[in-house]
Design a protein around this motif. Sequence first.
Motif, PDB file in Angstrom:
ATOM      1  N   GLU A 252       0.812  -1.221   0.000  1.00 16.77           N
ATOM      2  CA  GLU A 252       0.000   0.000   0.000  1.00 16.77           C
ATOM      3  C   GLU A 252       0.847   1.272   0.000  1.00 16.77           C
ATOM      4  O   GLU A 252       0.375   2.329  -0.422  1.00 16.77           O
ATOM      5  CB  GLU A 252      -0.925  -0.029   1.230  1.00 16.77           C
ATOM      6  CG  GLU A 252      -1.732   1.192   1.482  1.00 16.77           C
ATOM      7  CD  GLU A 252      -2.838   1.441   0.467  1.00 16.77           C
ATOM      8  OE1 GLU A 252      -3.293   2.589   0.390  1.00 16.77           O
ATOM      9  OE2 GLU A 252      -3.235   0.515  -0.248  1.00 16.77           O
ATOM     10  N   CYS A 253       2.066   1.173   0.498  1.00 15.24           N
ATOM     11  CA  CYS A 253       2.969   2.324   0.634  1.00 15.24           C
ATOM     12  C   CYS A 253       2.258   3.492   1.319  1.00 15.24           C
ATOM     13  O   CYS A 253       2.206   4.608   0.799  1.00 15.24           O
ATOM     14  CB  CYS A 253       3.572   2.742  -0.705  1.00 15.24           C
ATOM     15  SG  CYS A 253       4.944   3.899  -0.487  1.00 15.24           S
ATOM     16  N   TYR A 254       1.702   3.190   2.465  1.00 16.86           N
ATOM     17  CA  TYR A 254       1.062   4.201   3.309  1.00 16.86           C
ATOM     18  C   TYR A 254      -0.028   4.986   2.585  1.00 16.86           C
ATOM     19  O   TYR A 254      -0.183   6.183   2.790  1.00 16.86           O
ATOM     20  CB  TYR A 254       2.104   5.153   3.903  1.00 16.86           C
ATOM     21  CG  TYR A 254       3.153   4.429   4.700  1.00 16.86           C
ATOM     22  CD1 TYR A 254       2.860   3.895   5.949  1.00 16.86           C
ATOM     23  CD2 TYR A 254       4.440   4.247   4.189  1.00 16.86           C
ATOM     24  CE1 TYR A 254       3.816   3.209   6.678  1.00 16.86           C
ATOM     25  CE2 TYR A 254       5.398   3.562   4.912  1.00 16.86           C
ATOM     26  CZ  TYR A 254       5.085   3.041   6.160  1.00 16.86           C
ATOM     27  OH  TYR A 254       6.024   2.353   6.873  1.00 16.86           O
ATOM     28  N   GLY A 255      -0.774   4.323   1.728  1.00 12.98           N
ATOM     29  CA  GLY A 255      -1.886   4.956   1.036  1.00 12.98           C
ATOM     30  C   GLY A 255      -1.555   5.478  -0.349  1.00 12.98           C
ATOM     31  O   GLY A 255      -2.454   5.849  -1.100  1.00 12.98           O
ATOM     32  N   LEU A 256      -0.290   5.512  -0.708  1.00 16.61           N
ATOM     33  CA  LEU A 256       0.082   6.042  -2.014  1.00 16.61           C
ATOM     34  C   LEU A 256      -0.414   5.156  -3.154  1.00 16.61           C
ATOM     35  O   LEU A 256      -0.768   5.658  -4.224  1.00 16.61           O
ATOM     36  CB  LEU A 256       1.597   6.235  -2.119  1.00 16.61           C
ATOM     37  CG  LEU A 256       2.191   7.319  -1.226  1.00 16.61           C
ATOM     38  CD1 LEU A 256       3.701   7.405  -1.444  1.00 16.61           C
ATOM     39  CD2 LEU A 256       1.538   8.658  -1.490  1.00 16.61           C
ATOM     40  N   ALA A 257      -0.473   3.852  -2.942  1.00 18.53           N
ATOM     41  CA  ALA A 257      -0.960   2.954  -4.005  1.00 18.53           C
ATOM     42  C   ALA A 257      -2.432   3.234  -4.305  1.00 18.53           C
ATOM     43  O   ALA A 257      -2.841   3.248  -5.473  1.00 18.53           O
ATOM     44  CB  ALA A 257      -0.744   1.498  -3.613  1.00 18.53           C
ATOM     45  N   SER A 258      -3.222   3.475  -3.292  1.00 17.79           N
ATOM     46  CA  SER A 258      -4.633   3.819  -3.517  1.00 17.79           C
ATOM     47  C   SER A 258      -4.751   5.145  -4.262  1.00 17.79           C
ATOM     48  O   SER A 258      -5.588   5.292  -5.157  1.00 17.79           O
ATOM     49  CB  SER A 258      -5.381   3.915  -2.189  1.00 17.79           C
ATOM     50  OG  SER A 258      -5.476   2.657  -1.584  1.00 17.79           O
ATOM     51  N   SER A 259      -3.913   6.097  -3.906  1.00 17.28           N
ATOM     52  CA  SER A 259      -3.926   7.387  -4.601  1.00 17.28           C
ATOM     53  C   SER A 259      -3.532   7.206  -6.062  1.00 17.28           C
ATOM     54  O   SER A 259      -4.134   7.823  -6.953  1.00 17.28           O
ATOM     55  CB  SER A 259      -2.968   8.365  -3.920  1.00 17.28           C
ATOM     56  OG  SER A 259      -3.414   8.651  -2.609  1.00 17.28           O
ATOM     57  N   LEU A 260      -2.549   6.358  -6.316  1.00 17.82           N
ATOM     58  CA  LEU A 260      -2.142   6.075  -7.690  1.00 17.82           C
ATOM     59  C   LEU A 260      -3.295   5.445  -8.466  1.00 17.82           C
ATOM     60  O   LEU A 260      -3.560   5.809  -9.613  1.00 17.82           O
ATOM     61  CB  LEU A 260      -0.915   5.164  -7.707  1.00 17.82           C
ATOM     62  CG  LEU A 260      -0.425   4.693  -9.078  1.00 17.82           C
ATOM     63  CD1 LEU A 260      -0.094   5.876  -9.990  1.00 17.82           C
ATOM     64  CD2 LEU A 260       0.785   3.785  -8.910  1.00 17.82           C
ATOM     65  N   MET A 261      -4.005   4.531  -7.833  1.00 11.43           N
ATOM     66  CA  MET A 261      -5.150   3.900  -8.490  1.00 11.43           C
ATOM     67  C   MET A 261      -6.184   4.946  -8.877  1.00 11.43           C
ATOM     68  O   MET A 261      -6.717   4.928  -9.985  1.00 11.43           O
ATOM     69  CB  MET A 261      -5.787   2.844  -7.592  1.00 11.43           C
ATOM     70  CG  MET A 261      -6.970   2.152  -8.249  1.00 11.43           C
ATOM     71  SD  MET A 261      -7.704   0.869  -7.267  1.00 11.43           S
ATOM     72  CE  MET A 261      -6.373  -0.296  -7.194  1.00 11.43           C
ATOM     73  N   HIS A 262      -6.461   5.871  -8.001  1.00 15.91           N
ATOM     74  CA  HIS A 262      -7.457   6.901  -8.285  1.00 15.91           C
ATOM     75  C   HIS A 262      -7.008   7.815  -9.430  1.00 15.91           C
ATOM     76  O   HIS A 262      -7.831   8.224 -10.248  1.00 15.91           O
ATOM     77  CB  HIS A 262      -7.785   7.704  -7.033  1.00 15.91           C
ATOM     78  CG  HIS A 262      -8.500   6.899  -5.996  1.00 15.91           C
ATOM     79  ND1 HIS A 262      -9.688   6.255  -6.238  1.00 15.91           N
ATOM     80  CD2 HIS A 262      -8.172   6.606  -4.712  1.00 15.91           C
ATOM     81  CE1 HIS A 262     -10.073   5.601  -5.149  1.00 15.91           C
ATOM     82  NE2 HIS A 262      -9.169   5.794  -4.215  1.00 15.91           N
ATOM     83  N   VAL A 263      -5.712   8.110  -9.496  1.00 20.36           N
ATOM     84  CA  VAL A 263      -5.199   8.917 -10.606  1.00 20.36           C
ATOM     85  C   VAL A 263      -5.366   8.152 -11.915  1.00 20.36           C
ATOM     86  O   VAL A 263      -5.821   8.709 -12.918  1.00 20.36           O
ATOM     87  CB  VAL A 263      -3.719   9.307 -10.376  1.00 20.36           C
ATOM     88  CG1 VAL A 263      -3.098   9.885 -11.637  1.00 20.36           C
ATOM     89  CG2 VAL A 263      -3.599  10.290  -9.220  1.00 20.36           C
ATOM     90  N   ILE A 264      -5.029   6.872 -11.917  1.00 21.00           N
ATOM     91  CA  ILE A 264      -5.176   6.045 -13.122  1.00 21.00           C
ATOM     92  C   ILE A 264      -6.631   6.042 -13.578  1.00 21.00           C
ATOM     93  O   ILE A 264      -6.926   6.123 -14.773  1.00 21.00           O
ATOM     94  CB  ILE A 264      -4.677   4.609 -12.856  1.00 21.00           C
ATOM     95  CG1 ILE A 264      -3.154   4.611 -12.684  1.00 21.00           C
ATOM     96  CG2 ILE A 264      -5.104   3.659 -13.970  1.00 21.00           C
ATOM     97  CD1 ILE A 264      -2.583   3.310 -12.149  1.00 21.00           C
ATOM     98  N   GLU A 265      -7.546   5.986 -12.647  1.00 19.34           N
ATOM     99  CA  GLU A 265      -8.965   5.904 -12.976  1.00 19.34           C
ATOM    100  C   GLU A 265      -9.552   7.225 -13.480  1.00 19.34           C
ATOM    101  O   GLU A 265     -10.725   7.272 -13.830  1.00 19.34           O
ATOM    102  CB  GLU A 265      -9.756   5.368 -11.780  1.00 19.34           C
ATOM    103  CG  GLU A 265      -9.455   3.897 -11.533  1.00 19.34           C
ATOM    104  CD  GLU A 265     -10.144   3.326 -10.316  1.00 19.34           C
ATOM    105  OE1 GLU A 265     -10.440   4.088  -9.358  1.00 19.34           O
ATOM    106  OE2 GLU A 265     -10.383   2.110 -10.310  1.00 19.34           O
ATOM    107  N   THR A 266      -8.736   8.282 -13.572  1.00 19.39           N
ATOM    108  CA  THR A 266      -9.210   9.534 -14.165  1.00 19.39           C
ATOM    109  C   THR A 266      -9.070   9.534 -15.680  1.00 19.39           C
ATOM    110  O   THR A 266      -9.556  10.458 -16.338  1.00 19.39           O
ATOM    111  CB  THR A 266      -8.472  10.765 -13.593  1.00 19.39           C
ATOM    112  OG1 THR A 266      -7.096  10.742 -13.998  1.00 19.39           O
ATOM    113  CG2 THR A 266      -8.607  10.843 -12.077  1.00 19.39           C
ATOM    114  N   ALA A 267      -8.420   8.535 -16.246  1.00 23.13           N
ATOM    115  CA  ALA A 267      -8.253   8.455 -17.704  1.00 23.13           C
ATOM    116  C   ALA A 267      -9.614   8.289 -18.370  1.00 23.13           C
ATOM    117  O   ALA A 267     -10.493   7.608 -17.829  1.00 23.13           O
ATOM    118  CB  ALA A 267      -7.342   7.285 -18.070  1.00 23.13           C
ATOM    119  N   PRO A 268      -9.812   8.860 -19.545  1.00 28.60           N
ATOM    120  CA  PRO A 268     -11.122   8.766 -20.198  1.00 28.60           C
ATOM    121  C   PRO A 268     -11.551   7.335 -20.506  1.00 28.60           C
ATOM    122  O   PRO A 268     -12.741   7.028 -20.467  1.00 28.60           O
ATOM    123  CB  PRO A 268     -10.958   9.586 -21.481  1.00 28.60           C
ATOM    124  CG  PRO A 268      -9.509   9.819 -21.645  1.00 28.60           C
ATOM    125  CD  PRO A 268      -8.865   9.655 -20.308  1.00 28.60           C
TER     126      PRO A 268
END
Length: 119
Positions: free
Chosen positions: A55-71
Amino acid sequence: MTARREVEELVNEGMPSEDAPLEDIEKAERLLESIIPPVTDEEAQMLATAFGPDECYGLASSLMHVIETAPGAGTASYLQDADNWWVQRLNARVAAGREIAETGHDAMCPDHMGGQGCR
């Protein structure tokens, strides 16, 4: 199309594990925060290769959310690093979204599983 510098940097660095030195974790956090959403579909595919082992202290979840902003995030398939738990989770979320879009409900909904339909 080329990816933005901050996306390329994060992909090249990759997400550290929670056991990494604090400086590495802070650097990954700064890089992740420098990516202004939405990302392109190409950038999302690249970013999906950056997940680390935890999880890297929540950074992996944040990365997932950024990825999910793609059209195209709702229909994407993330095939690189398919053994990584985070990539598997991304693909599972896409599959769940497709199920909802196709049927109008989530197959795991308790009401649906009982045969009464979703609310």
